[in-house]
Write a protein that holds these residues in place. Structure first.
Motif, PDB file in Angstrom:
ATOM      1  N   LEU A  97       0.848  -1.185   0.000  1.00 39.74           N
ATOM      2  CA  LEU A  97       0.000   0.000   0.000  1.00 39.74           C
ATOM      3  C   LEU A  97       0.887   1.239   0.000  1.00 39.74           C
ATOM      4  N   VAL A  98       0.732   2.067  -1.038  1.00 40.30           N
ATOM      5  CA  VAL A  98       1.505   3.297  -1.182  1.00 40.30           C
ATOM      6  C   VAL A  98       0.536   4.470  -1.239  1.00 40.30           C
ATOM      7  N   ALA A  99       0.824   5.498  -0.462  1.00 38.94           N
ATOM      8  CA  ALA A  99      -0.002   6.705  -0.446  1.00 38.94           C
ATOM      9  C   ALA A  99       0.884   7.913  -0.695  1.00 38.94           C
ATOM     10  N   SER A 100       0.358   8.890  -1.419  1.00 42.97           N
ATOM     11  CA  SER A 100       1.132  10.091  -1.701  1.00 42.97           C
ATOM     12  C   SER A 100       0.222  11.303  -1.754  1.00 42.97           C
ATOM     13  N   ALA A 101       0.805  12.459  -1.456  1.00 44.66           N
ATOM     14  CA  ALA A 101       0.083  13.729  -1.514  1.00 44.66           C
ATOM     15  C   ALA A 101       1.103  14.842  -1.379  1.00 44.66           C
ATOM     16  N   ASN A 102       0.696  16.049  -1.747  1.00 39.96           N
ATOM     17  CA  ASN A 102       1.596  17.170  -1.517  1.00 39.96           C
ATOM     18  C   ASN A 102       1.526  17.587  -0.054  1.00 39.96           C
ATOM     19  N   VAL A 103       2.482  18.382   0.357  1.00 40.95           N
ATOM     20  CA  VAL A 103       2.609  18.750   1.774  1.00 40.95           C
ATOM     21  C   VAL A 103       1.362  19.461   2.281  1.00 40.95           C
ATOM     22  N   ARG A 104       0.717  20.274   1.446  1.00 42.00           N
ATOM     23  CA  ARG A 104      -0.478  20.982   1.907  1.00 42.00           C
ATOM     24  C   ARG A 104      -1.604  20.010   2.251  1.00 42.00           C
ATOM     25  N   VAL A 105      -1.754  18.950   1.456  1.00 38.45           N
ATOM     26  CA  VAL A 105      -2.779  17.943   1.744  1.00 38.45           C
ATOM     27  C   VAL A 105      -2.459  17.240   3.063  1.00 38.45           C
ATOM     28  N   TRP A 106      -1.176  16.868   3.251  1.00 39.91           N
ATOM     29  CA  TRP A 106      -0.803  16.210   4.502  1.00 39.91           C
ATOM     30  C   TRP A 106      -1.054  17.134   5.696  1.00 39.91           C
ATOM     31  N   ARG A 107      -0.766  18.423   5.533  1.00 40.25           N
ATOM     32  CA  ARG A 107      -0.998  19.373   6.635  1.00 40.25           C
ATOM     33  C   ARG A 107      -2.492  19.487   6.945  1.00 40.25           C
ATOM     34  N   ASP A 108      -3.310  19.537   5.920  1.00 37.96           N
ATOM     35  CA  ASP A 108      -4.758  19.608   6.144  1.00 37.96           C
ATOM     36  C   ASP A 108      -5.252  18.376   6.895  1.00 37.96           C
ATOM     37  N   LEU A 109      -4.711  17.223   6.531  1.00 34.49           N
ATOM     38  CA  LEU A 109      -5.105  15.987   7.224  1.00 34.49           C
ATOM     39  C   LEU A 109      -4.684  16.023   8.690  1.00 34.49           C
ATOM     40  N   ALA A 110      -3.469  16.532   8.949  1.00 37.72           N
ATOM     41  CA  ALA A 110      -2.973  16.568  10.321  1.00 37.72           C
ATOM     42  C   ALA A 110      -3.807  17.496  11.198  1.00 37.72           C
ATOM     43  N   ARG A 111      -4.436  18.499  10.588  1.00 41.13           N
ATOM     44  CA  ARG A 111      -5.264  19.434  11.347  1.00 41.13           C
ATOM     45  C   ARG A 111      -6.690  18.940  11.541  1.00 41.13           C
ATOM     46  N   ALA A 112      -7.062  17.915  10.788  1.00 40.27           N
ATOM     47  CA  ALA A 112      -8.434  17.414  10.884  1.00 40.27           C
ATOM     48  C   ALA A 112      -8.661  16.738  12.237  1.00 40.27           C
ATOM     49  N   PRO A 113      -9.903  16.775  12.753  1.00 38.20           N
ATOM     50  CA  PRO A 113     -10.199  16.090  14.010  1.00 38.20           C
ATOM     51  C   PRO A 113      -9.922  14.586  13.891  1.00 38.20           C
ATOM     52  N   ALA A 114      -9.516  13.989  14.985  1.00 40.29           N
ATOM     53  CA  ALA A 114      -9.271  12.531  15.028  1.00 40.29           C
ATOM     54  C   ALA A 114      -8.295  12.099  13.953  1.00 40.29           C
ATOM     55  N   SER A 115      -7.156  12.802  13.877  1.00 40.38           N
ATOM     56  CA  SER A 115      -6.162  12.495  12.845  1.00 40.38           C
ATOM     57  C   SER A 115      -4.938  11.813  13.443  1.00 40.38           C
ATOM     58  N   ARG A 116      -5.143  10.911  14.389  1.00 33.71           N
ATOM     59  CA  ARG A 116      -4.017  10.308  15.104  1.00 33.71           C
ATOM     60  C   ARG A 116      -3.120   9.493  14.179  1.00 33.71           C
ATOM     61  N   VAL A 117      -3.712   8.797  13.228  1.00 38.48           N
ATOM     62  CA  VAL A 117      -2.915   7.982  12.309  1.00 38.48           C
ATOM     63  C   VAL A 117      -2.027   8.868  11.450  1.00 38.48           C
ATOM     64  N   THR A 118      -2.618   9.887  10.852  1.00 38.86           N
ATOM     65  CA  THR A 118      -1.853  10.780   9.989  1.00 38.86           C
ATOM     66  C   THR A 118      -0.768  11.500  10.778  1.00 38.86           C
ATOM     67  N   ARG A 119      -1.070  11.927  11.971  1.00 37.03           N
ATOM     68  CA  ARG A 119      -0.079  12.627  12.777  1.00 37.03           C
ATOM     69  C   ARG A 119       1.092  11.712  13.116  1.00 37.03           C
ATOM     70  N   ARG A 120       0.807  10.437  13.336  1.00 34.94           N
ATOM     71  CA  ARG A 120       1.904   9.504  13.598  1.00 34.94           C
ATOM     72  C   ARG A 120       2.773   9.337  12.355  1.00 34.94           C
ATOM     73  N   LEU A 121       2.142   9.209  11.202  1.00 36.04           N
ATOM     74  CA  LEU A 121       2.898   9.093   9.952  1.00 36.04           C
ATOM     75  C   LEU A 121       3.804  10.294   9.732  1.00 36.04           C
ATOM     76  N   LEU A 122       3.239  11.487   9.910  1.00 33.87           N
ATOM     77  CA  LEU A 122       3.998  12.704   9.650  1.00 33.87           C
ATOM     78  C   LEU A 122       5.066  12.939  10.709  1.00 33.87           C
ATOM     79  N   ALA A 123       4.805  12.509  11.940  1.00 29.95           N
ATOM     80  CA  ALA A 123       5.826  12.623  12.983  1.00 29.95           C
ATOM     81  C   ALA A 123       7.035  11.756  12.641  1.00 29.95           C
TER      82      ALA A 123
END
Length: 336
Positions: A97-123
């Motif tokens: 499984l491969v996922a990709s996005a630009n940094v702005r999309v990743w930032r929007d995801l990290a700011r979304a409520p209940a974004s624990r998975v994405t925040r762990r990935l980005l950390a």
């Protein structure tokens, strides 16, 4: 003073994504002279502080996700689709499984409520799985993340490894490899280019760039034979070599617009007002980032005989540059 130029396409590649963002940002103001060896991180932080996150879209991140927790990861992103305009593109082939996005999309995801998975990935991306020194991606997420985000429980997902182009299979390259080109064209052609909404664009600003020292215009494809030899020559009058009525009329109008702009600026009229007299063929630079899939879609439409001749000429240059870029990325390890 008027200068004629030809359209151009140049591949932009930096090992550090912060430098790519910096190059795109300075294109808007033609302030490349401000670039130094260590200015990119500060430039990225300045963009984030001012809320100019569109430029961050030129930095693209591809991650291979750990098989454990796929469901939790995808469920979180599926829920985010209801609130966000864009979420990561993901593909699953042969159990990978491969996922990709630009940094702005990743930032929007990290700011979304209940974004624990994405925040762990980005950390992990910013600080490393072992909390080592900040990585080159840290500047993009420092204001949103902290090392403690790595401590989120991993059972719901959140394990990922960043992928370079050489790590992607030929099928994955199409969806997850984003390439950036610096395009030189007329303003009219740029209007057609940015209609491809799936791309990210940073364009030279006529509001903030001052052309009092001379206006540059792109030679239209229809006049290439007549005016092409005059490219990169500063003109103050119509050369005697211009004999066709069409070419003389176009050049007369271009010279008049250039002189009018210079007069307005000399009269202390602001550039953002004086730009109103500049024509559609005014030269502009656009930094454009799209994945290979969407570059292919753009070329499929713009290489068509039905496309505008100027757009078709630019698409031909894009096609050549993309072919060369993909070849280098796949074969030359110095770029990876």
């Amino acid at each position: 003073m008027l200068r004629l130029i030809n359209p151009a396409a140049t591949w932009l590649w930096f090992d550090d994504p912060r430098q790519l963002v910096e190059a795109a940002g300075h294109t808007c103001y033609k302030s490349e002279a401000k670039v130094t060896a260590d200015s990119a991180p500060k430039f990225v932080q300045m963009l984030i502080r001012r809320g100019h996150e569109s430029v961050l879209e030129h930095a693209h991140v591809a991650l291979q996700l750990d098989p454990v927790g796929w469901v939790g990861t995808l469920v979180e992103w599926w829920g985010a689709r209801q609130r966000l305009p864009r979420t990561p593109v993901w593909t699953c082939r042969d159990g990978r499984l491969v996922a990709s996005a630009n940094v702005r999309v990743w930032r929007d995801l990290a700011r979304a409520p209940a974004s624990r998975v994405t925040r762990r990935l980005l950390a992990q991306l910013a600080f490393g799985a072992e909390l080592g020194p900040p990585t080159r991606y840290a500047a993009f997420f420092t204001d949103l993340l902290c090392p403690e985000d790595l401590c989120c429980p991993w059972w719901g997902g959140g394990r990922g490894t960043s992928l370079a182009p050489r790590d992607l299979t030929p099928l994955e390259l199409r969806d997850h490899l984003a390439l950036t080109l610096r395009l030189v064209c007329g303003r009219g052609t740029s209007h057609e280019l940015v209609r491809h909404r799936v791309g990210s664009y940073s364009q030279e600003s006529t509001r903030y760039c001052d052309y009092a020292g001379g206006v540059a215009m792109v030679v239209p494809e229809a006049l290439r034979e007549d005016l092409g030899p005059l490219a990169n020559i500063s003109l103050t009058s119509i050369p005697v070599s211009v004999v066709t009525t069409t070419a003389r009329t176009w050049l007369t109008t271009a010279l008049h617009a250039s002189n009018s702009y210079a007069w307005l600026r000399a009269s202390d009229v602001p550039a953002q007002v004086a730009r109103g007299v500049l024509p559609t063929d005014l030269k502009t630079e656009v930094v454009a980032t799209l994945t290979l899939r969407w570059w292919g879609h753009l070329l499929g439409q713009r290489l068509s005989p039905a496309a505008h001749p100027d757009m078709r000429a630019l698409a031909t240059l894009i096609q050549r540059e993309l072919a060369a870029a993909v070849s280098v990325l796949r074969e030359d390890p110095d770029y990876l």
